[in-house]
Every structure is written in structure tokens, then in C-alpha cells.
Design an enzyme around this catalytic site. Structure first.
Site, PDB file in Angstrom:
ATOM      1  N   THR A  29     -49.293 -30.616 -22.808  1.00 35.44           N
ATOM      2  CA  THR A  29     -50.671 -30.032 -22.965  1.00 35.44           C
ATOM      3  C   THR A  29     -50.698 -28.636 -23.538  1.00 35.44           C
ATOM      4  N   HIS A  49     -45.144 -19.443 -34.270  1.00 39.03           N
ATOM      5  CA  HIS A  49     -46.488 -20.097 -34.906  1.00 39.03           C
ATOM      6  C   HIS A  49     -47.398 -20.196 -34.387  1.00 39.03           C
ATOM      7  N   MET A  96     -41.087 -28.809 -14.192  1.00 39.42           N
ATOM      8  CA  MET A  96     -39.830 -28.247 -14.545  1.00 39.42           C
ATOM      9  C   MET A  96     -39.155 -27.713 -13.311  1.00 39.42           C
ATOM     10  N   THR A 145     -36.120 -19.892 -29.130  1.00 42.13           N
ATOM     11  CA  THR A 145     -36.866 -18.830 -29.814  1.00 42.13           C
ATOM     12  C   THR A 145     -36.118 -17.808 -30.448  1.00 42.13           C
ATOM     13  N   GLN A 147     -49.911 -25.853 -26.841  1.00 45.68           N
ATOM     14  CA  GLN A 147     -50.041 -25.920 -28.373  1.00 45.68           C
ATOM     15  C   GLN A 147     -49.413 -26.866 -29.100  1.00 45.68           C
ATOM     16  N   ASP A 148     -47.877 -26.520 -29.111  1.00 41.95           N
ATOM     17  CA  ASP A 148     -46.867 -27.352 -29.650  1.00 41.95           C
ATOM     18  C   ASP A 148     -46.792 -28.846 -29.332  1.00 41.95           C
ATOM     19  N   GLU A 164     -37.109 -14.861 -29.837  1.00 40.90           N
ATOM     20  CA  GLU A 164     -37.054 -13.883 -28.799  1.00 40.90           C
ATOM     21  C   GLU A 164     -35.620 -13.656 -28.423  1.00 40.90           C
ATOM     22  N   TYR A 217     -38.271 -13.360 -20.640  1.00 43.03           N
ATOM     23  CA  TYR A 217     -38.589 -14.636 -21.301  1.00 43.03           C
ATOM     24  C   TYR A 217     -37.466 -14.836 -22.147  1.00 43.03           C
ATOM     25  N   LYS A 262     -34.663 -17.918 -22.087  1.00 45.25           N
ATOM     26  CA  LYS A 262     -34.589 -19.005 -23.243  1.00 45.25           C
ATOM     27  C   LYS A 262     -33.161 -19.003 -23.740  1.00 45.25           C
TER      28      LYS A 262
HETATM   29  P1  NAP Z   1     -47.659 -23.200 -24.540  1.00 45.67           P
HETATM   30  O1  NAP Z   1     -49.248 -23.589 -25.269  1.00 45.67           O
HETATM   31  O2  NAP Z   1     -47.851 -21.876 -23.557  1.00 45.67           O
HETATM   32  O3  NAP Z   1     -47.175 -24.710 -23.458  1.00 45.67           O
HETATM   33  C1  NAP Z   1     -46.630 -24.506 -22.590  1.00 45.67           C
HETATM   34  C2  NAP Z   1     -46.539 -25.812 -22.012  1.00 45.67           C
HETATM   35  O4  NAP Z   1     -45.551 -25.718 -20.771  1.00 45.67           O
HETATM   36  C3  NAP Z   1     -47.756 -26.316 -21.270  1.00 45.67           C
HETATM   37  O5  NAP Z   1     -48.122 -27.706 -21.479  1.00 45.67           O
HETATM   38  C4  NAP Z   1     -47.608 -26.021 -19.973  1.00 45.67           C
HETATM   39  O6  NAP Z   1     -48.302 -26.701 -18.901  1.00 45.67           O
HETATM   40  C5  NAP Z   1     -46.179 -26.638 -19.656  1.00 45.67           C
HETATM   41  N1  NAP Z   1     -45.556 -25.976 -18.557  1.00 45.67           N
HETATM   42  C6  NAP Z   1     -45.498 -24.644 -18.006  1.00 45.67           C
HETATM   43  N2  NAP Z   1     -44.688 -24.707 -16.843  1.00 45.67           N
HETATM   44  C7  NAP Z   1     -44.499 -25.867 -16.496  1.00 45.67           C
HETATM   45  C8  NAP Z   1     -43.757 -26.300 -15.442  1.00 45.67           C
HETATM   46  N3  NAP Z   1     -43.287 -25.507 -14.564  1.00 45.67           N
HETATM   47  N4  NAP Z   1     -43.600 -27.707 -15.418  1.00 45.67           N
HETATM   48  C9  NAP Z   1     -44.051 -28.544 -16.248  1.00 45.67           C
HETATM   49  N5  NAP Z   1     -44.853 -28.053 -17.554  1.00 45.67           N
HETATM   50  C10 NAP Z   1     -44.759 -26.798 -17.594  1.00 45.67           C
HETATM   51  O7  NAP Z   1     -46.430 -22.999 -25.625  1.00 45.67           O
HETATM   52  P2  NAP Z   1     -46.302 -23.469 -26.878  1.00 45.67           P
HETATM   53  O8  NAP Z   1     -46.785 -22.209 -27.836  1.00 45.67           O
HETATM   54  O9  NAP Z   1     -46.922 -24.654 -26.942  1.00 45.67           O
HETATM   55  O10 NAP Z   1     -44.598 -23.329 -26.982  1.00 45.67           O
HETATM   56  C11 NAP Z   1     -43.807 -24.576 -26.730  1.00 45.67           C
HETATM   57  C12 NAP Z   1     -42.354 -24.180 -26.545  1.00 45.67           C
HETATM   58  O11 NAP Z   1     -41.908 -23.560 -27.591  1.00 45.67           O
HETATM   59  C13 NAP Z   1     -42.315 -23.362 -25.246  1.00 45.67           C
HETATM   60  O12 NAP Z   1     -41.026 -23.536 -24.534  1.00 45.67           O
HETATM   61  C14 NAP Z   1     -42.076 -21.850 -25.941  1.00 45.67           C
HETATM   62  O13 NAP Z   1     -41.387 -21.010 -25.151  1.00 45.67           O
HETATM   63  C15 NAP Z   1     -41.255 -22.247 -27.208  1.00 45.67           C
HETATM   64  N6  NAP Z   1     -41.534 -21.437 -28.261  1.00 45.67           N
HETATM   65  C16 NAP Z   1     -42.857 -21.224 -28.730  1.00 45.67           C
HETATM   66  C17 NAP Z   1     -43.066 -20.459 -30.036  1.00 45.67           C
HETATM   67  C18 NAP Z   1     -44.484 -20.229 -30.681  1.00 45.67           C
HETATM   68  O14 NAP Z   1     -44.518 -19.307 -31.400  1.00 45.67           O
HETATM   69  N7  NAP Z   1     -45.488 -20.866 -30.017  1.00 45.67           N
HETATM   70  C19 NAP Z   1     -41.828 -19.975 -30.528  1.00 45.67           C
HETATM   71  C20 NAP Z   1     -40.833 -20.061 -29.968  1.00 45.67           C
HETATM   72  C21 NAP Z   1     -40.354 -21.154 -29.076  1.00 45.67           C
HETATM   73  P3  NAP Z   1     -49.988 -26.272 -18.490  1.00 45.67           P
HETATM   74  O15 NAP Z   1     -50.992 -26.856 -19.424  1.00 45.67           O
HETATM   75  O16 NAP Z   1     -50.217 -27.020 -17.162  1.00 45.67           O
HETATM   76  O17 NAP Z   1     -49.854 -24.822 -18.458  1.00 45.67           O
HETATM   77  O1  G4F Z   2     -48.382 -12.839 -29.608  1.00 48.28           O
HETATM   78  P1  G4F Z   2     -47.162 -12.243 -28.753  1.00 48.28           P
HETATM   79  O2  G4F Z   2     -47.565 -12.469 -27.421  1.00 48.28           O
HETATM   80  O3  G4F Z   2     -46.224 -13.232 -29.116  1.00 48.28           O
HETATM   81  P2  G4F Z   2     -44.429 -12.616 -29.040  1.00 48.28           P
HETATM   82  O4  G4F Z   2     -44.080 -11.911 -27.773  1.00 48.28           O
HETATM   83  O5  G4F Z   2     -43.990 -12.689 -30.191  1.00 48.28           O
HETATM   84  O6  G4F Z   2     -43.997 -14.469 -28.401  1.00 48.28           O
HETATM   85  C1  G4F Z   2     -44.396 -15.528 -28.834  1.00 48.28           C
HETATM   86  O7  G4F Z   2     -43.353 -15.786 -29.964  1.00 48.28           O
HETATM   87  C2  G4F Z   2     -42.109 -15.796 -29.416  1.00 48.28           C
HETATM   88  C3  G4F Z   2     -41.305 -16.214 -30.482  1.00 48.28           C
HETATM   89  O8  G4F Z   2     -40.616 -15.076 -31.384  1.00 48.28           O
HETATM   90  C4  G4F Z   2     -42.090 -17.297 -28.565  1.00 48.28           C
HETATM   91  F1  G4F Z   2     -40.980 -17.332 -28.037  1.00 48.28           F
HETATM   92  C5  G4F Z   2     -43.265 -17.150 -27.255  1.00 48.28           C
HETATM   93  O9  G4F Z   2     -43.138 -18.142 -26.365  1.00 48.28           O
HETATM   94  C6  G4F Z   2     -44.445 -16.689 -27.873  1.00 48.28           C
HETATM   95  O10 G4F Z   2     -44.987 -17.682 -28.232  1.00 48.28           O
HETATM   96  O11 G4F Z   2     -47.024 -10.938 -29.194  1.00 48.28           O
HETATM   97  C7  G4F Z   2     -46.720 -10.545 -30.506  1.00 48.28           C
HETATM   98  C8  G4F Z   2     -46.525  -9.181 -30.779  1.00 48.28           C
HETATM   99  C9  G4F Z   2     -45.582  -8.320 -29.921  1.00 48.28           C
HETATM  100  O12 G4F Z   2     -44.733  -7.436 -30.490  1.00 48.28           O
HETATM  101  C10 G4F Z   2     -46.660  -7.701 -28.877  1.00 48.28           C
HETATM  102  O13 G4F Z   2     -46.349  -6.228 -28.440  1.00 48.28           O
HETATM  103  O14 G4F Z   2     -47.744  -8.514 -30.730  1.00 48.28           O
HETATM  104  C11 G4F Z   2     -47.770  -7.369 -30.013  1.00 48.28           C
HETATM  105  N1  G4F Z   2     -49.109  -6.987 -29.617  1.00 48.28           N
HETATM  106  C12 G4F Z   2     -49.764  -6.011 -29.875  1.00 48.28           C
HETATM  107  N2  G4F Z   2     -50.923  -5.957 -29.011  1.00 48.28           N
HETATM  108  C13 G4F Z   2     -49.649  -7.541 -28.655  1.00 48.28           C
HETATM  109  C14 G4F Z   2     -50.926  -7.013 -28.354  1.00 48.28           C
HETATM  110  N3  G4F Z   2     -49.554  -8.937 -28.061  1.00 48.28           N
HETATM  111  C15 G4F Z   2     -50.522  -9.446 -27.329  1.00 48.28           C
HETATM  112  N4  G4F Z   2     -50.265 -10.696 -26.613  1.00 48.28           N
HETATM  113  N5  G4F Z   2     -51.676  -8.834 -26.896  1.00 48.28           N
HETATM  114  C16 G4F Z   2     -52.004  -7.588 -27.569  1.00 48.28           C
HETATM  115  O15 G4F Z   2     -53.013  -6.912 -27.147  1.00 48.28           O
END
Ligand code: NAP
Ligand code: G4F
Length: 319
Positions: free
Chosen positions: A10, A177, A57, A123, A12-13, A125, A147, A151
Site C-alpha cells: 500500500t 525516490h 511485520m 537505504t 509508494q514503492d 540512510e 531509522y 535498516k
Molecule cells: P511508504 O510509502 O512509507 O510505504 C511503507 C509501507 O509499509 C506501507 O505499505 C505501510 O502500510 C507498510 N507498513 C508499515 N508498517 C508495517 C507493518 N508493521 N506491517 C506491515 N506493513 C507495514 O514507503 P516507500 O517510500 O514506499 O518505501 C518502501 C521501502 O523502501 C521502505 O522500506 C523504505 O524504508 C525503503 N526506502 C525508501 C526510499 C524512498 O526514497 N522512498 C529509499 C530507500 C529505502 P500502511 O499503508 O498501512 O501504512
Molecule cells: O524527504 P525526507 O523526509 O527524506 P529522508 O529523510 O532523506 O528519507 C527518505 O529517503 C531515505 C533514503 O535516503 C529513505 F530511506 C527514507 O525511507 C525516506 O524515504 O527529508 C529529506 C531532507 C532531510 O535532510 C530533511 O532534514 O529534507 C530535509 N528537510 C528540510 N525541511 C525536510 C524538511 N524534510 C521534511 N520531511 N520536511 C521538511 O519540512
């Protein structure tokens, strides 16, 4: 027929991955956790094409039941508490879901479907503030948030599972992304929605945190292609997935607001609530191995990504 199970379907990815795997002819299953008011808006268009299973999870029995019923050939572990900012307020919960939760899934798969190929959502991170020219897919790692710590536990557990038990577990180390399906708490979506709201005269101020932070931002649908390719590789490897270009949050604001004919300096303000206890100042990835090993390349630029997100937010607000 190849059968995929996606945790986090459910999100984004998960939603884009389901789109992609269905296009490739997969049978797609997803795990959904209970909510008092379900709102699976990202997969509403897939209602009749994917099979959803209850699970969490945090709950080993539910994972065992789903794996036993589905018997997937590929498992994509995307479920997580994925918001870094929230992880300081809920560090133990984040560790349980993102860290121990991943290990629960690996163990359940080891018992029931040891031949299944597993993708772990690692990630950037995990690198924390290490200089970009020192980082590789094998490390070093120096996470700066609960976080990132959680991870990294999942990541090293994945490496252990393949080294100790011969399981096919591959980690995609993905840099940020984004897309119109991004949660509104993340900075890109906050800014693109903020620009759209300002354009429509619905807000006058957008309070933000650190505008100097830099990220390597890519287009989410590009990145789910890499997840699938990683599981088609002949052996389990860990690979960085990134664009190789970084931008500051300030540049993001400039791009989004100028796309709607506004100056971000008239709207964006600094607010201490959005600064983090420990910041990752800059992240920049190296996509060389993703191209060499997987034949993967990003297709959408940062500028195009911002335009698409602002346009989608405008359309959504006006629709
Ligand atoms: P997201 O939009 O926040 O989606 C997270 C998903 O995990 C949702 O479907 C959520 O369900 C589910 N979830 C959360 N807690 C759970 C639990 N206890 N049991 C079962 N499902 C649970 O994240 P995303 O951006 O798609 O990212 C996908 C994965 O890639 C994550 O593991 C994230 O940490 C990792 N990641 C993301 C990025 C990025 O930039 N997007 C980069 C690197 C790694 P609900 O809909 O119920 O909340
Ligand atoms: O968009 P962010 O919250 O993403 P962040 O922390 O980089 O994490 C995302 O990317 C990770 C991969 O590198 C994933 F693993 C993780 O699950 C997630 O998808 O923040 C990006 C940057 C940070 O440096 C934050 O301090 O934006 C800066 N920022 C500045 N003002 C803000 C804001 N972030 C948020 N969320 N809100 C603000 O107002």
C-alpha cells in the site's frame, strides 16, 4: 507463472512495483496490516488484479500464514516505518518494524520457502554523513537516525541469511525516490503540494526545516524496475540505486515554485520543528554497478520529476 509477494504494497514503492510486476505477467500478492479505516488509495486501481492478505511485520504467525498460503517465488520486503523524522519519536517501534520485522520475514521464508528470492529495501540512510566518494555497496555504514540503525540491522541480517543459510537475499541500497504517490510528510511532496496550494491561493506560508540538506532524488517508478532486476540477477548481490546527481532542498523549492510562476522566498519559512536532532547533510549515490550488473539506468531527471509532481498536485487539488 512467477508469483511475487510484496510487503508494504500500500506504500509508494509497493504500489508501483505491483503495477510493474503485473505488466510483466506476474501473479501479485500483497500483505496489508489492519487499520480501523483502510485507505489503500495507491492500489485502488489494482483491486481486482492483486490478492491482498492480512499480516503485520510485528507478527510472526501472520507472516508464516501468508507465506504458507502463497508460496511465492519472489518476496519484496518494502514494509517499514519509512519516515526518518518520525523515527526519533518512535525509535523502538521503528526498530521492531524495520529491523526485527525484516528478520522475522527472512526466518519465516527460510522455514517455508527457502528457494524464494528475497529483495530487501535497504537505504542510503545507512551511510549517514560519510563522504560520497568513500561509500560502496559493502559499506562503510554510519547511520545517524533510529531509522538508519534499524535498516542497517535488516541489511546485515540479509547478508547473514545468504552467507549462513544460502538464501537468495539481495539488498537494493536505494537513494531517495519520489512521485505523486509519495507521502505528504516527505520533503519533495511537501514542497510540490505547497507550491500547488500557494498557486491556488490556499496557503501563504510553508514552514520548512533545513534547506541546505542535499539528496540524490530519483523517480520512484524507475527504482522499482531496479528491484525486479536485482532478483533476476544470477546471484544475490547488494547494489546502490541512485541518479548520481544531488540537489539541495532549497533547489527543490526553487524548481517547484518557479514551475507555477512563484518565488519560493515569498512562501517558504524556516521552522525549528522541521529540523532533525541529527541531520544527514548530503547523500549522493553511484549508479555504476546498477548499470553494469543490472542494465539499469534512471530515465526521469530531477527537473522533470519536480514538474510532474507539481502538476499532479495541482490536478489533484483542482479535481
Ligand atoms: P511508504 O510509502 O512509507 O510505504 C511503507 C509501507 O509499509 C506501507 O505499505 C505501510 O502500510 C507498510 N507498513 C508499515 N508498517 C508495517 C507493518 N508493521 N506491517 C506491515 N506493513 C507495514 O514507503 P516507500 O517510500 O514506499 O518505501 C518502501 C521501502 O523502501 C521502505 O522500506 C523504505 O524504508 C525503503 N526506502 C525508501 C526510499 C524512498 O526514497 N522512498 C529509499 C530507500 C529505502 P500502511 O499503508 O498501512 O501504512
Ligand atoms: O524527504 P525526507 O523526509 O527524506 P529522508 O529523510 O532523506 O528519507 C527518505 O529517503 C531515505 C533514503 O535516503 C529513505 F530511506 C527514507 O525511507 C525516506 O524515504 O527529508 C529529506 C531532507 C532531510 O535532510 C530533511 O532534514 O529534507 C530535509 N528537510 C528540510 N525541511 C525536510 C524538511 N524534510 C521534511 N520531511 N520536511 C521538511 O519540512
Amino acid at each position: 507463472m512467477a508469483k511475487a509477494l510484496i510487503t508494504g504494497i500500500t506504500g509508494q514503492d509497493g504500489s508501483y512495483l505491483a503495477d510493474h510486476l503485473l505488466q510483466l505477467g506476474y501473479e501479485v500478492h500483497g500483505i496489508v496490516r489492519r487499520s480501523s479505516s483502510p485507505n489503500p488509495w495507491r492500489i485502488a486501481h489494482l483491486e481486482d488484479r492483486v490478492t491482498l492478505w492480512d499480516g503485520d511485520m510485528l507478527d510472526m504467525a501472520s507472516l508464516l500464514q501468508v507465506l504458507d498460503a502463497v508460496r511465492p517465488t519472489e518476496i519484496y520486503n518494502l514494509a517499514a516505518q519509512s519516515f526518518v523524522g518520525r523515527s526519533w519519536r518512535e525509535p523502538v517501534y521503528t526498530a521492531e518494524v524495520n529491523g526485527v520485522g525484516a528478520l522475522r520475514l527472512f526466518e519465516a521464508a527460510r522455514v517455508l520457502v527457502p528457494q524464494a528470492r528475497i529483495y530487501q529495501a535497504s537505504t542510503s540512510e545507512m551511510y549517514g554523513n560519510l563522504p560520497s566518494d568513500t561509500i560502496t555497496a559493502r559499506g562503510p555504514f554510519a547511520p545517524r537516525s533510529p531509522y538508519g540503525n534499524a535498516k542497517l540491522f535488516a541489511h546485515t541480517s540479509a547478508v547473514n541469511m545468504r552467507e549462513s543459510h544460502g538464501q537468495f537475499v539481495a539488498c537494493g541500497i536505494l537513494f531517495n525516490h519520489e512521485s505523486p504517490r509519495r507521502g505528504e510528510e516527505f520533503v519533495t511532496r511537501k514542497v510540490t503540494r505547497g507550491a500547488a496550494l500557494a498557486k491556488l491561493g490556499r496557503i501563504r506560508e510553508l514552514p520548512m526545516g533545513n534547506l541546505e540538506a542535499r539528496r540524490d532524488w530519483g523517480w520512484a517508478p524507475d527504482y522499482v524496475r531496479a528491484m525486479h532486476l536485482l532478483l533476476q540477477h544470477d546471484e544475490p548481490v547488494d547494489v546502490m540505486v541512485a541518479t548520481g546527481r544531488s540537489h539541495s532542498v532549497r533547489e527543490l523549492c526553487e524548481a517547484a515554485f518557479s514551475h507555477v510562476g512563484l518565488d519560493y522566498r515569498d512562501v517558504v519559512t524556516k521552522d525549528p520543528r522541521f529540523f532533525r536532532p541529527a541531520e544527514v547533510d548530503a547523500l549522493l549515490g553511484d549508479p555504476t554497478d546498477a548499470e553494469r550488473l543490472l542494465g539499469w539506468k534512471p530515465q526521469v531527471t530531477f527537473e522533470e520529476m519536480v514538474r510532474r509532481m507539481v502538476d499532479a498536485d495541482l490536478a489533484d487539488l483542482q479535481g
